[in-house]
Design an enzyme around this catalytic site. Structure first.
Site, PDB file in Angstrom:
ATOM      1  CD  GLN A   1      28.960  28.971 -51.176  1.00  0.00           C
ATOM      2  OE1 GLN A   1      29.181  27.912 -50.650  1.00  0.00           O
ATOM      3  NE2 GLN A   1      27.720  29.415 -51.392  1.00  0.00           N
TER       4      GLN A   1
ATOM      5  CD1 TRP B   1      26.382  27.503 -45.046  1.00  0.00           C
ATOM      6  CD2 TRP B   1      28.383  26.554 -45.410  1.00  0.00           C
ATOM      7  NE1 TRP B   1      27.053  28.255 -45.970  1.00  0.00           N
ATOM      8  CE2 TRP B   1      28.273  27.705 -46.216  1.00  0.00           C
ATOM      9  CE3 TRP B   1      29.551  25.806 -45.474  1.00  0.00           C
ATOM     10  CZ2 TRP B   1      29.289  28.122 -47.075  1.00  0.00           C
ATOM     11  CZ3 TRP B   1      30.564  26.215 -46.330  1.00  0.00           C
ATOM     12  CH2 TRP B   1      30.438  27.368 -47.118  1.00  0.00           C
TER      13      TRP B   1
ATOM     14  CG  HIS C   1      24.633  24.414 -54.168  1.00  0.00           C
ATOM     15  ND1 HIS C   1      25.598  23.638 -54.746  1.00  0.00           N
ATOM     16  CD2 HIS C   1      24.785  24.274 -52.812  1.00  0.00           C
ATOM     17  CE1 HIS C   1      26.309  23.039 -53.791  1.00  0.00           C
ATOM     18  NE2 HIS C   1      25.840  23.402 -52.613  1.00  0.00           N
TER      19      HIS C   1
ATOM     20  CG  HIS D   1      30.044  22.039 -49.819  1.00  0.00           C
ATOM     21  ND1 HIS D   1      30.041  23.036 -50.776  1.00  0.00           N
ATOM     22  CD2 HIS D   1      28.755  21.627 -49.718  1.00  0.00           C
ATOM     23  CE1 HIS D   1      28.811  23.211 -51.237  1.00  0.00           C
ATOM     24  NE2 HIS D   1      28.005  22.366 -50.605  1.00  0.00           N
TER      25      HIS D   1
ATOM     26  CD  GLU E   1      21.415  25.543 -49.426  1.00  0.00           C
ATOM     27  OE1 GLU E   1      22.288  25.956 -50.202  1.00  0.00           O
ATOM     28  OE2 GLU E   1      21.671  24.911 -48.378  1.00  0.00           O
TER      29      GLU E   1
ATOM     30  CG  HIS F   1      25.346  18.115 -52.066  1.00  0.00           C
ATOM     31  ND1 HIS F   1      24.669  18.827 -53.056  1.00  0.00           N
ATOM     32  CD2 HIS F   1      25.951  19.064 -51.304  1.00  0.00           C
ATOM     33  CE1 HIS F   1      24.878  20.121 -52.883  1.00  0.00           C
ATOM     34  NE2 HIS F   1      25.651  20.293 -51.811  1.00  0.00           N
TER      35      HIS F   1
ATOM     36  CG  ASP G   1      25.257  20.558 -47.885  1.00  0.00           C
ATOM     37  OD1 ASP G   1      26.115  20.760 -48.766  1.00  0.00           O
ATOM     38  OD2 ASP G   1      24.372  21.390 -47.611  1.00  0.00           O
TER      39      ASP G   1
HETATM   40  N1  17E Z   1      27.176  26.389 -49.711  1.00  0.00           N
HETATM   41  C1  17E Z   1      25.878  26.570 -50.062  1.00  0.00           C
HETATM   42  O1  17E Z   1      25.568  27.407 -50.911  1.00  0.00           O
HETATM   43  N2  17E Z   1      24.932  25.808 -49.470  1.00  0.00           N
HETATM   44  C2  17E Z   1      25.255  24.904 -48.556  1.00  0.00           C
HETATM   45  N3  17E Z   1      24.292  24.183 -47.988  1.00  0.00           N
HETATM   46  C3  17E Z   1      26.610  24.728 -48.188  1.00  0.00           C
HETATM   47  C4  17E Z   1      27.551  25.492 -48.788  1.00  0.00           C
HETATM   48  C5  17E Z   1      26.982  23.733 -47.147  1.00  0.00           C
HETATM   49 FE   FE2 Z   2      25.803  22.176 -50.760  1.00  0.00          FE
END
Ligand code: 17E
Ligand code: FE2
Length: 421
Positions: free
Chosen positions: A158, A321, A216, A65, A219, A63, A315
């Site tokens: 996203q 982030w 995702h 980005h 989170e 994982h 990540d």
């Molecule tokens: N985008 C997201 O939704 N969650 C993350 N942890 C990252 C990007 C890095």
């Molecule tokens: Fe992510």
């Protein structure tokens, strides 16, 4: 002998399937492992004497980005440290993205990763932007690097699938352009109903185009964020568990134990994969807490104890982030050891498997992965005698062998005392 040995690794101890072997010779011909035995009486074009060093199948980054790597501080720093400020900053940085910008940063990051033994990578590519620049950039990178590292690309909306016009269609366009995996972000859709609907749409797309799924999911520290159960239900009904991954699932760390217990039973039935990203979620989550402050990670140890496949990801490497990050998956395993209290003997070994074999399972690599005769010759020599020592010393990847060829090697730092003490 019907083949020429191009590379012979002598006396390496193989750590795989939770077992450490006696010292073995490994003979490679072309891109394939041809023989593994305690002693091979062979001559090879290149011989690497390993003297008992650890040989592992490559690290798997399950994982990351790659579209946002190496952009920390652009155009501004994440002051709140939250996921949501990160998404806003990335939205601003996205305005100036070009395919070349993405290619340059992504390939720089892949080199950093490969030099530390990572040879398989699943990257997310943001498809929220109408131009699809991150997807075009990362699909071209996948092709450009394929002779030395394997990249899978997730089409990742996203900003949400239903919160902006056009994203539904773009997600399907991404399948047609060749993305390997469908992504989603149900906890960031405008309503719970939209979140549920988005999960079903993702499964429909994956079935239609025969792709994997990596969402995702949950989170957030909100104990009411419950899209994991929706993913489990769809995976059970469609019998797709091993092709499905729930990433982050940090709210699982906040669920009450009665609900978590029931859910765990459904997860055992669904047999989906999990990715936890301890570096990032330890820093992003718990930001609205005072004290005691939550860790904001999913239940890694309990998922593992329940026989579910959990891998660990980085990540981010230096992005909106998370401003740190080395690309080294032993760093990630070490953070999981601490944050998830995986300090038992078998737990430590499991954390190493979470950044190797379990990652391979998340990526559905199947027979493309693993050290055995007849397998593609991808392996890493670590400067350690076993998996626990690799964690203890954050072992250097001495040799990285990709598709039968030595790709990159690193010499550990040399310490010279100037006084006798
Ligand atoms: N985008 C997201 O939704 N969650 C993350 N942890 C990252 C990007 C890095
Ligand atoms: Fe992510």
């Amino acid at each position: 002998m019907a083949y020429d040995v191009s590379l012979l690794l002598q006396q390496g101890r193989i750590f795989q399937h939770g077992q450490l072997s006696e010292p073995m010779d490994i003979a490679i011909a072309g891109d394939t492992i041809r023989a593994i035995a305690p002693h091979l009486d062979l001559t090879a074009a290149t011989t690497l004497p390993l003297a008992g060093q650890l040989v592992i199948p490559p690290f798997v980054e399950s994982h990351i980005h790659l579209d946002s790597v190496l952009t920390a501080g652009q155009p501004r720093w994440n002051q709140s440290g939250t996921l949501f400020e990160g998404i806003e900053i990335w939205r601003e940085r996205k305005q100036s993205l070009t395919v070349e910008d993405i290619q340059e940063r992504a390939i720089a990051a892949l080199k950093i990763q490969a030099s530390q033994g990572v040879l398989f990578v699943r990257t997310h590519a943001d498809v929220s932007d109408p131009t699809l620049t991150p997807l075009h950039g990362l699909l071209s990178v996948r092709e450009a690097v394929k002779d030395w590292i394997t990249v899978q690309v997730v089409a990742f909306p996203q900003d949400g699938i239903y919160s902006h016009p056009g994203t539904v269609e773009r997600l399907e366009e991404a399948m047609k352009l060749g993305a390997d995996v469908v992504g989603g972000i149900p906890h960031y859709e405008l309503t719970r109903e939209d979140g549920v609907r988005s999960v079903k749409y993702i499964f429909d797309l994956a079935e239609t185009y025969d792709r994997l799924i990596d969402i995702h999911c949950d989170e957030i520290d909100d104990d009411q964020s419950r899209f994991l159960e929706v993913i489990a239900a769809e995976a059970i009904r469609r019998d797709m568990g091993d092709r499905v991954t729930a990433s982050h699932t940090t709210a699982f760390g906040s669920y009450n134990n009665a609900y978590a217990f029931k859910l765990m039973g459904f997860l055992r039935r669904a047999r989906i994969n999990f990715v936890s990203n301890p570096l990032i979620n330890l820093t992003l989550q718990g930001r609205m807490d005072t004290y005691p402050k939550r860790r904001g990670l999913t239940r890694v140890k309990e998922l593992w104890q329940n026989g579910l496949n959990v891998s660990l990801g980085h990540d981010c490497i230096q992005d909106p982030w998370y401003c740190l990050g080395t690309g080294n998956l032993l760093d990630v395993a070490l953070m999981a050891v601490h944050a998830c209290q995986m300090t038992g003997h078998d737990e430590l070994q499991a954390c190493v498997q979470m950044v190797t074999e379990n990652g391979a399972r998340t990526l559905n690599l199947h027979h493309a992965y693993g050290i055995a005769e007849g397998q593609p010759a991808n392996l890493v020599v670590l400067d350690a005698e076993d998996a626990i020592a690799a964690l203890q010393h954050r072992a250097t990847a001495r040799h990285v062998i990709s598709q039968g060829q030595p790709l990159v090697s690193t010499t550990p730092p040399q310490v010279t005392w100037q006084q006798v003490v």
